[in-house]
Design a protein around this motif. Sequence first.
Motif, PDB file in Angstrom:
ATOM      1  N   ILE A 149       0.832  -1.200   0.000  1.00  0.00           N
ATOM      2  CA  ILE A 149       0.000   0.000   0.000  1.00  0.00           C
ATOM      3  C   ILE A 149       0.871   1.257   0.000  1.00  0.00           C
ATOM      4  N   LEU A 150       1.916   1.265   0.800  1.00  0.00           N
ATOM      5  CA  LEU A 150       2.818   2.422   0.823  1.00  0.00           C
ATOM      6  C   LEU A 150       3.547   2.591  -0.505  1.00  0.00           C
ATOM      7  N   GLN A 151       3.936   1.492  -1.117  1.00  0.00           N
ATOM      8  CA  GLN A 151       4.624   1.573  -2.400  1.00  0.00           C
ATOM      9  C   GLN A 151       3.712   2.123  -3.492  1.00  0.00           C
ATOM     10  N   LEU A 152       2.436   1.754  -3.433  1.00  0.00           N
ATOM     11  CA  LEU A 152       1.470   2.295  -4.398  1.00  0.00           C
ATOM     12  C   LEU A 152       1.207   3.773  -4.121  1.00  0.00           C
ATOM     13  N   GLU A 154       3.358   5.764  -2.906  1.00  0.00           N
ATOM     14  CA  GLU A 154       4.564   6.452  -3.377  1.00  0.00           C
ATOM     15  C   GLU A 154       4.476   6.759  -4.868  1.00  0.00           C
ATOM     16  N   ARG A 155       3.769   5.901  -5.590  1.00  0.00           N
ATOM     17  CA  ARG A 155       3.575   6.116  -7.032  1.00  0.00           C
ATOM     18  C   ARG A 155       2.505   7.163  -7.321  1.00  0.00           C
ATOM     19  N   ILE A 162      -5.600   2.609  -5.223  1.00  0.00           N
ATOM     20  CA  ILE A 162      -4.909   1.535  -4.496  1.00  0.00           C
ATOM     21  C   ILE A 162      -5.870   0.379  -4.253  1.00  0.00           C
ATOM     22  N   ALA A 163      -7.106   0.700  -3.872  1.00  0.00           N
ATOM     23  CA  ALA A 163      -8.119  -0.332  -3.623  1.00  0.00           C
ATOM     24  C   ALA A 163      -8.349  -1.164  -4.883  1.00  0.00           C
ATOM     25  N   GLY A 185       3.753   6.270  13.878  1.00  0.00           N
ATOM     26  CA  GLY A 185       3.670   7.519  14.621  1.00  0.00           C
ATOM     27  C   GLY A 185       3.607   8.720  13.703  1.00  0.00           C
ATOM     28  N   ALA A 186       2.954   8.537  12.556  1.00  0.00           N
ATOM     29  CA  ALA A 186       2.882   9.595  11.541  1.00  0.00           C
ATOM     30  C   ALA A 186       1.538  10.309  11.603  1.00  0.00           C
ATOM     31  N   GLN A 187       1.518  11.542  11.083  1.00  0.00           N
ATOM     32  CA  GLN A 187       0.301  12.351  11.092  1.00  0.00           C
ATOM     33  C   GLN A 187      -0.520  12.172   9.813  1.00  0.00           C
ATOM     34  N   ASN A 188       0.130  11.821   8.725  1.00  0.00           N
ATOM     35  CA  ASN A 188      -0.557  11.654   7.446  1.00  0.00           C
ATOM     36  C   ASN A 188       0.211  10.649   6.594  1.00  0.00           C
ATOM     37  N   ARG A 189      -0.338  10.310   5.443  1.00  0.00           N
ATOM     38  CA  ARG A 189       0.286   9.264   4.635  1.00  0.00           C
ATOM     39  C   ARG A 189       1.629   9.691   4.050  1.00  0.00           C
ATOM     40  N   SER A 190       1.789  10.976   3.750  1.00  0.00           N
ATOM     41  CA  SER A 190       3.068  11.457   3.230  1.00  0.00           C
ATOM     42  C   SER A 190       4.172  11.280   4.265  1.00  0.00           C
ATOM     43  N   GLN A 191       3.838  11.630   5.517  1.00  0.00           N
ATOM     44  CA  GLN A 191       4.808  11.472   6.594  1.00  0.00           C
ATOM     45  C   GLN A 191       5.083   9.990   6.853  1.00  0.00           C
ATOM     46  N   ALA A 192       4.040   9.165   6.756  1.00  0.00           N
ATOM     47  CA  ALA A 192       4.214   7.722   6.945  1.00  0.00           C
ATOM     48  C   ALA A 192       5.159   7.158   5.893  1.00  0.00           C
ATOM     49  N   LEU A 193       4.988   7.605   4.656  1.00  0.00           N
ATOM     50  CA  LEU A 193       5.850   7.139   3.568  1.00  0.00           C
ATOM     51  C   LEU A 193       7.295   7.578   3.796  1.00  0.00           C
ATOM     52  N   PHE A 194       7.464   8.823   4.217  1.00  0.00           N
ATOM     53  CA  PHE A 194       8.806   9.347   4.475  1.00  0.00           C
ATOM     54  C   PHE A 194       9.493   8.547   5.586  1.00  0.00           C
TER      55      PHE A 194
END
Length: 202
Positions: A149-152, A154-155, A162-163, A185-194
């Motif tokens: 899911i994170l790799q998708l 990232e694209r 993604i679903a 411990g991230a606030q949003n998906r961008s931060q989670a990806l980073f």
Amino acid sequence: MIRMLLADDQNMLRGAMATMLELEDDFVVAHQAGAGDEVIQALQMQTFDLLILDIEMPNCNGLEVVNWLRQHNRAEKVLMLTTFSNTAYVKQAIKMNVEGYLLKDTPSEQLAHAVRDIVCNGRIVISPEITYQFVQGDNNPLTEREKEILQLAERGLSTKQIAAELFLSPGTVRNYFSELLDKLGAQNRSQALFMAKKKEYI
């Protein structure tokens, strides 16, 4: 005939799962519930061979239902079905001697096989994805599905895209993202990806 109780607070998902299970000649979904307290009420009136429980339910979650079962020395076997593969949940469920733990996106034929393995063969069934996570230890808390899911993401794919790519519902993907944010411990998906890339989780 394997009599089972199916509990999930998502009505459409529960209904679809019940229909799928009853396509098997030796399965009967004898009762459906949308909350943990409804499961306990049903157990006070009848018995089952297997309880298929979602962990996240209102009024009384799946683990609390299992705790009630153990306190009352009930014979029903338990298969946990969840969108979450949180290690803490799994460890707690295993400590309670739950017979099975699978993710909700498990293919229907694998689910049917797991039910028979648990009820007829007395086996413990745990999703390979979850087993892999235990083998890897705590170095990487992400499951293979979460990594996908994170790799998708990232694209640049949206939740809906993604679903579609993973043959999941958008709601399931949102649940995965929610779990990812908690784990990282991230606030949003961008931060989670980073954070996932920084820690080399993906």
